[in-house]
Design an enzyme around this catalytic site. Structure first.
Site: not given
Lengths: 347, 347, 347, 347
Positions: B40, B43, B203
């Site tokens: 977030t 963003h 990952r």
């Protein structure tokens, strides 16, 4: 015996004399009294993509019916649960009993399900043989209603799944026969407000007769705004999506409240674009895909609803035809003027 | 005090001196030790469509943190639950307490939620004021881990929702930090098989270190076929969709078993075409949209997992930066080489 | 203001002039219109073992009421949910908000609960001050009914807990006011068969008026045999035990079906001998102890039931008295001829 | 074949040559390798009130076993799920499939259950015939463990019922073999704290080896106070009552937290006085009586636990005897020095 048969890979069906089915040791031979005509039968009649991929003609059509026990296989008789002459209906999904789903109480999702009237011979015939475990006594439920318990069971499954219906505000999107049943089921199951939406005024009228508090016409009403208004601004606690149309999906997701639930039964013929962020994730929605009827929790609740009089589905049955007038049955369904259409086969 | 501020409507953030927040009667003033950097925040840094529609600069960024109690408001002190110097973390969703959702135990869906670091000043600062009810003592949980309990709580919510995890086969689609947490949570919560899928080898390696039994690379592996193979042909009982990508959705729906469950946390930036008939209805799937953390069931389970040692999320924390090196933190996240990145602010 | 006060540690209560309560910043001052008299008030009147151990006189009695908002504290006003003149009722359990139970959605079990009219001043008075969060608008619910929503909520909690009521066969053991409410709630919530049992013919008559399909007299009927007969030999799916008597417990356990559920609300004054092997373990029963009302799921369902007309509890209210005739109210309750007795205090 | 037979209505059992069971069309004939000795077998040996009321000698005893498929009935073979030589175990409750409980997923409560080794011939024999649906392949689970999956399944049912185990504090009251299994199951299923209580130090030692974080001796420890201390003052979220003793019930109810759950498996031989007001109603407790194993959800979870290695029950198996040393097996169980005792029958 006479039966309605999908004889060849193409549109239409024909009435034919076919051999009476044999009754295996675990089977019950049933003399069919009434049978319900389903949207699925229309797909089969028209021989659409789904039908042509799935059916292997010749096959006797029909999966919703009631009748009387005419013969019992040896094991079925030994179980002592049924007797010659009993009025009965049956679950039309015949399952394997061995897969993971069957073993953990999700037999309605058995990966080897055979559906009567689709994967094997069905009920638009004078007789049908069914495994004894699929057969249930009507015991006071009128045989005409017994003939529509299969789709009514779809509605019961859709309304009850998730345990949210008591005291809740329910939106039913799409008021075909199963949508109309869902309206009645929601009322019987203690919903506080039932709102039903359909473009078709005949269907809205049926939904009203089944107990919808409010009916909405998406062509004229702002469905989502009206649902909000009728739910103190919250949106619907539970949405039953019975249309299978992308516009119905959009309506369902938008009209559900934060934390609400959308149970989807209407079978789409194409894909839907979903804005998961806006419509599902940020809303904390639960979506659930409804297949068949829980075996047999759904049937037990439905039988009690019908016997207690909580649910009276008779307004939904609008037309009756003899077996050899299937063309008329198909016609009236296509015209959109029918609720549930049933065939009167024996008696 | 120093704080990382989104100062204007455009890309970037700046370190500024801003006034220390005031501590209201129901508030706790917390001296921040560590803070987690979230997607977030990326963003917001990049000022994408979502960020520009939602944020009203200037605002202090950051919603994941831990620290110590520096001051207690009058009411907060009277409650007697917290003391100056307590090491704490906090739920970053500040809710109204009055709406339907708040009243029926679904406060994570409160329609008036204010998120710190988004709708009001956040935690990338020397101090933050929080309502006392949102603050939880760490009591033995290392402060670094306290700083990532917000996203770890997302993972706990995703894995536990629906009550299907014990003894089940779990597929985690997308192994960003929350996906990696989800792997560890699934193991802690008694999953029998945990499969993790991601294109990024770094990952996948983190997912393995968190306990994934098998990791898959969608670029090289047929994920759905491999999941079948690892689940006796059934498919996954539970899928945690953490990617937010249409391809991830497709993978999730196809890999879930008949009657399975897909909990969706990854936030899509665009719509997904869904074949509801094939993927949801005929499969009897349940989909659930995950927002935030259940308040406070999720936190209670998470605290016990961390205190008991069942869940050790330390492998996921791969990078640490001081507050004024946020540019580097953003860079390493964008490069895809990071697990969780934390800022070291105080101590 | 005038109030009914338990002045000293001993039997009886007196009407006294006491100071009007002060309205704190988070409080609502309510001018009381109607109040319900509860069995608890009878215990307090008689000063039995429970009452003498719990109450610290002087205390204003009464915990069931409705009225109108007379004053709003500063914070309560700021929340904007209530206005002077609003007709309201309130949850009488004032909870801490901080304990484990409060945090995980089980606030009805808060370990620091204060009950109005027991642990702090109550509602048999011209005015009562309540925390704003406990206050709910009646919005169309008649104020007389608002005064009995506390015990009706007990019935809602008892009937709904466990999610078994839809389509089920329910036995209500004990038809005092809450038992009679439970009968109505079970009908509203979609029960198929509701059987009510009580020795007292007045109470059986009230249960019938609330919708019981069958009432039974344990002095004359073999309750367990009759329940079996009315449930196709199964026994009751759900038993609501409202008597608190060992004989009621025995009846409940014996009448429940295999796999059934017994929700216990009636508060026993002594122990019960339980044959766990025969009655619970081999039957796979679930027992659940009902305290208060779920906050606030129970209230939301109840409000919808009352507004939709699904539940009409008016037959249960049999007597009305002014505040200064509490002696008569106590008398009529002790005689066993009353349903719910309400006090008319203001208007 | 040789079998351990309860020949007459009185104490003891004898090894006899009896006819090999016939294998019906739906049956599987299994050559027994290992069998577990259960407390039930002790009751049968001693011919107590329960045994003399239930058993009709002569009957072959034993209901826990594993073995290999020796013969398949016609229908069983046609189903294609099993082959000669497969290593298997079986659910020992043979159910009717037709009653309400069987139909709604509660077959473990079938009212016509026949238990092998009790109501029909059992597994302390060279061969046993079982309905194919009751038989499960071991597929990698060691045959010794297969022989104790019946009681282990009781433990799985007890621990998982109610869905409360993940992240919770669990108290196991009574550390006989099923109590010890329950400790291991609770750990495997994600419990945060597992506390086990028993008077017997050997059993406490086994509970520790199965993963109990703390073991308590009711003769020396204040169990309720210690549980409080180990649970931040809350009490246990979940109590598994495996003792069947009134003192165990008292401990369970007192040690459970407000809103907690007590699953009762231990079969009492006498009644318990219960203070429902104090211990159940005001605490908001849920009690649940555990019978058998959920068919077959319990088995599926258990198989995954064993195959994944999450659950290793081997420490519980403490003694092994050949079939003709049953007297010694009974002796060691009565002395209280045994965990699970198994008979080595074939191989």
């Amino acid at each position: 015996m006479r039966a309605l048969v999908k004889e060849t890979a193409g549109p239409g069906m024909v009435v034919r004399d076919v051999p009476k089915p044999t009754c295996g040791p675990n089977d019950v031979l049933i003399r069919v009294h009434y049978a319900g005509v389903c949207g699925t039968d229309l797909h089969i009649w028209e021989w659409d993509a789904w039908a042509s991929a799935r059916l292997k003609p010749p096959v006797v059509i029909g999966h919703e019916f009631s009748g009387e026990v005419a013969e019992l296989g040896r094991e079925a008789a030994a179980a002592g649960l049924l007797a010659i002459g009993d009025l009965v209906t049956a679950e039309g999904h015949i399952i394997c009993g061995h897969c993971l789903q069957c073993r953990i109480g999700e037999g309605h999702l058995c990966r080897r399900t055979q559906i009567i009237g689709v994967d094997r011979d069905g009920a638009f015939a004078e007789y049908i043989a069914m495994p004894a475990g699929n057969v249930m006594k009507l015991e006071g439920i009128p045989p005409e209603l017994g003939a529509v318990m299969d789709p009514m069971g779809n509605a019961v499954h859709t309304v009850l799944e998730g345990g949210m219906v008591v005291g809740s505000r329910v939106l039913v999107v799409g008021c075909g026969p199963i949508g109309c049943f869902a309206v009645g089921v929601a009322r019987a199951a203690g919903a506080a407000v039932v709102i039903a939406s359909d473009f078709n005024p005949t269907r809205r009228e049926l939904a009203s007769r089944m107990g919808a508090h409010v009916t909405l016409d998406p062509a004229a009403d702002d469905v989502v705004a009206r649902v909000r208004q009728l739910t103190e601004g919250d949106g619907a606690d539970l949405v039953c999506e019975m249309s299978g149309h992308p516009a119905g999906h959009a309506q369902a997701f938008a009209a559900a409240r934060l934390g609400g639930r959308v149970n989807l039964l209407g079978t789409p013929s194409r894909t839907t674009e979903v804005d998961f962020a806006r419509d599902v994730i940020f809303k904390g929605l639960t979506l659930y895909g409804v297949t068949g009827r829980r075996m047999y929790d759904t049937w037990d609740v439905m039988q009690r609803f019908l016997r207690s009089g909580q649910l009276d589905p008779r307004p939904v049955i609008t037309h009756r035809y003899p077996l050899d007038r299937m063309t008329d049955a198909i016609e009236v369904i296509k015209e959109g003027q029918a609720g549930k259409v049933i065939l009167e086969i024996g008696s």
